[in-house]
Design a protein around this motif. Structure first.
Motif, PDB file in Angstrom:
ATOM      1  N   ASP A   8       0.854  -1.189   0.000  1.00 46.61           N
ATOM      2  CA  ASP A   8       0.000   0.000   0.000  1.00 46.61           C
ATOM      3  C   ASP A   8       0.891   1.240   0.000  1.00 46.61           C
ATOM      4  N   VAL A   9       0.666   2.116  -0.963  1.00 48.57           N
ATOM      5  CA  VAL A   9       1.475   3.340  -1.089  1.00 48.57           C
ATOM      6  C   VAL A   9       0.568   4.532  -0.854  1.00 48.57           C
TER       7      VAL A   9
ATOM      8  N   SER B 145       2.662 -12.263 -10.954  1.00 46.54           N
ATOM      9  CA  SER B 145       1.737 -11.228 -11.455  1.00 46.54           C
ATOM     10  C   SER B 145       1.711 -10.022 -10.539  1.00 46.54           C
TER      11      SER B 145
ATOM     12  N   ARG C 108      -0.872  -6.629  -9.756  1.00 47.94           N
ATOM     13  CA  ARG C 108      -2.131  -5.928 -10.044  1.00 47.94           C
ATOM     14  C   ARG C 108      -2.082  -4.610  -9.289  1.00 47.94           C
TER      15      ARG C 108
ATOM     16  N   LEU D 231       7.890   1.318  -6.712  1.00 40.08           N
ATOM     17  CA  LEU D 231       6.436   1.409  -6.497  1.00 40.08           C
ATOM     18  C   LEU D 231       6.046   2.693  -5.770  1.00 40.08           C
TER      19      LEU D 231
ATOM     20  N   LYS E 152      -2.243   4.225  -3.707  1.00 47.61           N
ATOM     21  CA  LYS E 152      -2.176   3.118  -4.671  1.00 47.61           C
ATOM     22  C   LYS E 152      -1.954   1.824  -3.895  1.00 47.61           C
ATOM     23  N   THR E 153      -2.401   0.730  -4.469  1.00 47.67           N
ATOM     24  CA  THR E 153      -2.153  -0.562  -3.842  1.00 47.67           C
ATOM     25  C   THR E 153      -1.689  -1.534  -4.931  1.00 47.67           C
ATOM     26  N   PHE E 154      -0.641  -2.289  -4.634  1.00 47.58           N
ATOM     27  CA  PHE E 154      -0.092  -3.253  -5.583  1.00 47.58           C
ATOM     28  C   PHE E 154      -0.184  -4.646  -4.978  1.00 47.58           C
ATOM     29  N   THR E 155      -0.778  -5.591  -5.710  1.00 46.01           N
ATOM     30  CA  THR E 155      -0.835  -6.975  -5.250  1.00 46.01           C
ATOM     31  C   THR E 155       0.170  -7.779  -6.069  1.00 46.01           C
ATOM     32  N   LEU E 156       1.196  -8.298  -5.411  1.00 45.51           N
ATOM     33  CA  LEU E 156       2.241  -9.069  -6.094  1.00 45.51           C
ATOM     34  C   LEU E 156       2.042 -10.544  -5.767  1.00 45.51           C
TER      35      LEU E 156
END
Lengths: 82, 82
Positions: free
Chosen positions: A7-8, B36, B38, A67, A41-45
């Protein structure tokens, strides 16, 4: 298979115009009692294999460089069950 | 004072070009094993008073109409300690 969420968010002292815009809209749409809205922003890796120390260190390094912009943003890493 | 976080992500079946771009960059920067990425939005709402049923219902309504586009996005509401 490990899933990591980054989470950014803008640093608290940085003005968040998008958050302010949403804040205004929420008020107009009748949701009273919202004292502040911050957007980020949220990034799911999805990672192959387990999240060991080395991989977590790499994710931290990338979260803090690619990120997010460390000058104006903070990040938080959450490990979620894949 | 309640703090509610709304995470908005593209539906799994929707192509995520920003996620693909980050995925490519992570690979080039040496983080192997990322299957991946997202990208989504996250909203942190600070609410006056406690989060009762009625207020939570309102937040759901707004999350599904203003904060996300139900046609292409899903949302998740997390209550965090203020």
């Amino acid at each position: 298979m490990a899933r990591v969420v980054v989470d950014v968010m803008l640093k608290p002292e940085i003005l968040d115009p998008q958050g302010k815009a949403v804040e205004g809209a929420l008020g107009r749409l009748g949701l009273q009692g919202v004292s502040s809205v911050r957007q980020g922003k949220t990034f799911t890796l999805e990672l192959d294999g387990d999240l060991d120390e080395a991989l977590l260190a790499q994710v931290h390094e990338l979260a803090g460089s690619l990120l997010s912009n460390p000058v104006i943003e903070d990040y938080v890493i959450r490990e979620t069950s894949a």
